[in-house]
Design an enzyme around this catalytic site. Sequence first.
Site, PDB file in Angstrom:
ATOM      1  N   TYR A  34       0.836  -1.189   0.000  1.00  0.00           N
ATOM      2  CA  TYR A  34       0.000   0.000   0.000  1.00  0.00           C
ATOM      3  C   TYR A  34       0.875   1.246   0.000  1.00  0.00           C
ATOM      4  O   TYR A  34       2.099   1.171   0.190  1.00  0.00           O
ATOM      5  CB  TYR A  34      -0.974  -0.002   1.186  1.00  0.00           C
ATOM      6  CG  TYR A  34      -0.365   0.340   2.524  1.00  0.00           C
ATOM      7  CD1 TYR A  34       0.517  -0.524   3.162  1.00  0.00           C
ATOM      8  CD2 TYR A  34      -0.665   1.545   3.156  1.00  0.00           C
ATOM      9  CE1 TYR A  34       1.076  -0.200   4.390  1.00  0.00           C
ATOM     10  CE2 TYR A  34      -0.113   1.871   4.384  1.00  0.00           C
ATOM     11  CZ  TYR A  34       0.750   0.994   5.001  1.00  0.00           C
ATOM     12  OH  TYR A  34       1.299   1.315   6.202  1.00  0.00           O
ATOM     13  N   LYS A 149       6.540  -1.568   2.148  1.00  0.00           N
ATOM     14  CA  LYS A 149       5.266  -1.068   2.686  1.00  0.00           C
ATOM     15  C   LYS A 149       4.173  -2.102   2.417  1.00  0.00           C
ATOM     16  O   LYS A 149       3.308  -1.930   1.551  1.00  0.00           O
ATOM     17  CB  LYS A 149       4.943   0.305   2.078  1.00  0.00           C
ATOM     18  CG  LYS A 149       4.041   1.137   2.979  1.00  0.00           C
ATOM     19  CD  LYS A 149       4.107   2.598   2.610  1.00  0.00           C
ATOM     20  CE  LYS A 149       3.024   3.433   3.254  1.00  0.00           C
ATOM     21  NZ  LYS A 149       2.983   3.427   4.709  1.00  0.00           N
ATOM     22  N   GLU A 181      11.637   2.428  14.712  1.00  0.00           N
ATOM     23  CA  GLU A 181      10.713   3.467  14.233  1.00  0.00           C
ATOM     24  C   GLU A 181       9.427   3.356  15.030  1.00  0.00           C
ATOM     25  O   GLU A 181       9.348   2.589  15.990  1.00  0.00           O
ATOM     26  CB  GLU A 181      10.464   3.304  12.730  1.00  0.00           C
ATOM     27  CG  GLU A 181       9.854   1.967  12.372  1.00  0.00           C
ATOM     28  CD  GLU A 181       9.581   1.792  10.884  1.00  0.00           C
ATOM     29  OE1 GLU A 181       9.442   2.794  10.164  1.00  0.00           O
ATOM     30  OE2 GLU A 181       9.485   0.625  10.454  1.00  0.00           O
ATOM     31  N   LEU A 205      10.810   1.562   7.620  1.00  0.00           N
ATOM     32  CA  LEU A 205      10.263   2.010   6.343  1.00  0.00           C
ATOM     33  C   LEU A 205      11.003   3.295   5.949  1.00  0.00           C
ATOM     34  O   LEU A 205      11.171   4.189   6.793  1.00  0.00           O
ATOM     35  CB  LEU A 205       8.766   2.318   6.502  1.00  0.00           C
ATOM     36  CG  LEU A 205       8.089   2.676   5.181  1.00  0.00           C
ATOM     37  CD1 LEU A 205       7.808   1.411   4.381  1.00  0.00           C
ATOM     38  CD2 LEU A 205       6.796   3.434   5.415  1.00  0.00           C
TER      39      LEU A 205
HETATM   40  C1  LIG Z   1       5.990   1.731   9.974  1.00  0.00           C
HETATM   41  C2  LIG Z   1       5.999   3.095   9.367  1.00  0.00           C
HETATM   42  N1  LIG Z   1       7.109   3.859   9.474  1.00  0.00           N
HETATM   43  C3  LIG Z   1       7.168   5.095   8.955  1.00  0.00           C
HETATM   44  C4  LIG Z   1       6.078   5.641   8.303  1.00  0.00           C
HETATM   45  C5  LIG Z   1       6.162   7.043   7.770  1.00  0.00           C
HETATM   46  O1  LIG Z   1       6.355   7.049   6.386  1.00  0.00           O
HETATM   47  P1  LIG Z   1       5.858   8.278   5.494  1.00  0.00           P
HETATM   48  O2  LIG Z   1       6.534   9.495   6.006  1.00  0.00           O
HETATM   49  O3  LIG Z   1       6.268   7.929   4.123  1.00  0.00           O
HETATM   50  O4  LIG Z   1       4.374   8.352   5.676  1.00  0.00           O
HETATM   51  C6  LIG Z   1       4.911   4.874   8.143  1.00  0.00           C
HETATM   52  C7  LIG Z   1       3.769   5.416   7.416  1.00  0.00           C
HETATM   53  O5  LIG Z   1       2.786   4.766   7.188  1.00  0.00           O
HETATM   54  C8  LIG Z   1       4.866   3.577   8.683  1.00  0.00           C
HETATM   55  O6  LIG Z   1       3.784   2.813   8.570  1.00  0.00           O
END
Ligand SMILES: Cc1ncc(COP(=O)(O)O)c(C=O)c1O
Length: 282
Positions: A34, A149, A181, A205
């Site tokens: 996603y 993702k 994270e 991520l």
């Molecule tokens: C596990 C995880 N880490 C970090 C992020 C942040 O990523 P982004 O800044 O691209 O939304 C997300 C966003 O959904 C996430 O699910």
Amino acid sequence: MDEQLVFFNGQILPLSQVRISPDDRGFNFADGVYEVLRFYKGQLFFASQHLERLKRSLAELKINYPEVNAVNNIIENLLEVNNLQQTDGLAYIQITRGDFPRIHQFPPANTPPTVYINVKEWKAFDLTKSQSIKAITFSDMRWGRCDIKSIALLPNIMSFQNALEHGAGEAIFIRDGVITEGSRTNIFGVKNGIVYTHPFSNSILPGITRQIVLDICEKENLKVLLFPIAESAISSFDEFFLTGTSPEISGICQINALKIGNGETGPITRFLQQEFEKLKAK
Ligand SMILES: Cc1ncc(COP(=O)(O)O)c(C=O)c1O
């Protein structure tokens, strides 16, 4: 209110008309990816970066979606048909390995992926003032490819729910004694004016907002160390903040029982929030 129009397998149709098969690989195996991106006043924000990450997720899982380059056009179409061209909101894209009777191996190569895209109005809470959120730590029990993702998010939702039940707004994952994270965000700490975050690896991520923050730091000569923060060192940090497409940049005022700084969004976090606001206004 008119019914939300969404994209499903090549068609734009009312949400209530979408039918997903119980044989869908997403339903059976969470076999899909996603992406979530923002639009501000109807303009897609860092859309090409999100598209690149989506392509990478698809490639890593060997899901074939040849029309992936059309995704941003589809989102723009949806903004138009849903009359959201002047609005702030979120676009959601989900692609699974398609509809095929349940077997572990990949279905035949000609099985089309299931593609679903929606857009909706959404505004971030105004965290640029002094508001900031509490977080709890949680054991990182995810698989070894957190850089993809994937829609398989059970540890993320379990930990986030646990945070909510403890009066917190985010769960910070700890793996091998360090912060990886958040359950839905990337985590940064600030110590003696230096910004720390986990380096890119399979454990996090590659957040688009994380990269935007790193780019702001570089432009503004803020020193960054891409180095994991040890759980045991949390109390020595002056500031913590999180980044994500939905929450943007939010200060963290407390981790477990520990108050961070003076319990308000710290000065470097605020500075980054202000710079981020400028990018949104562009
Ligand atoms: C596990 C995880 N880490 C970090 C992020 C942040 O990523 P982004 O800044 O691209 O939304 C997300 C966003 O959904 C996430 O699910």
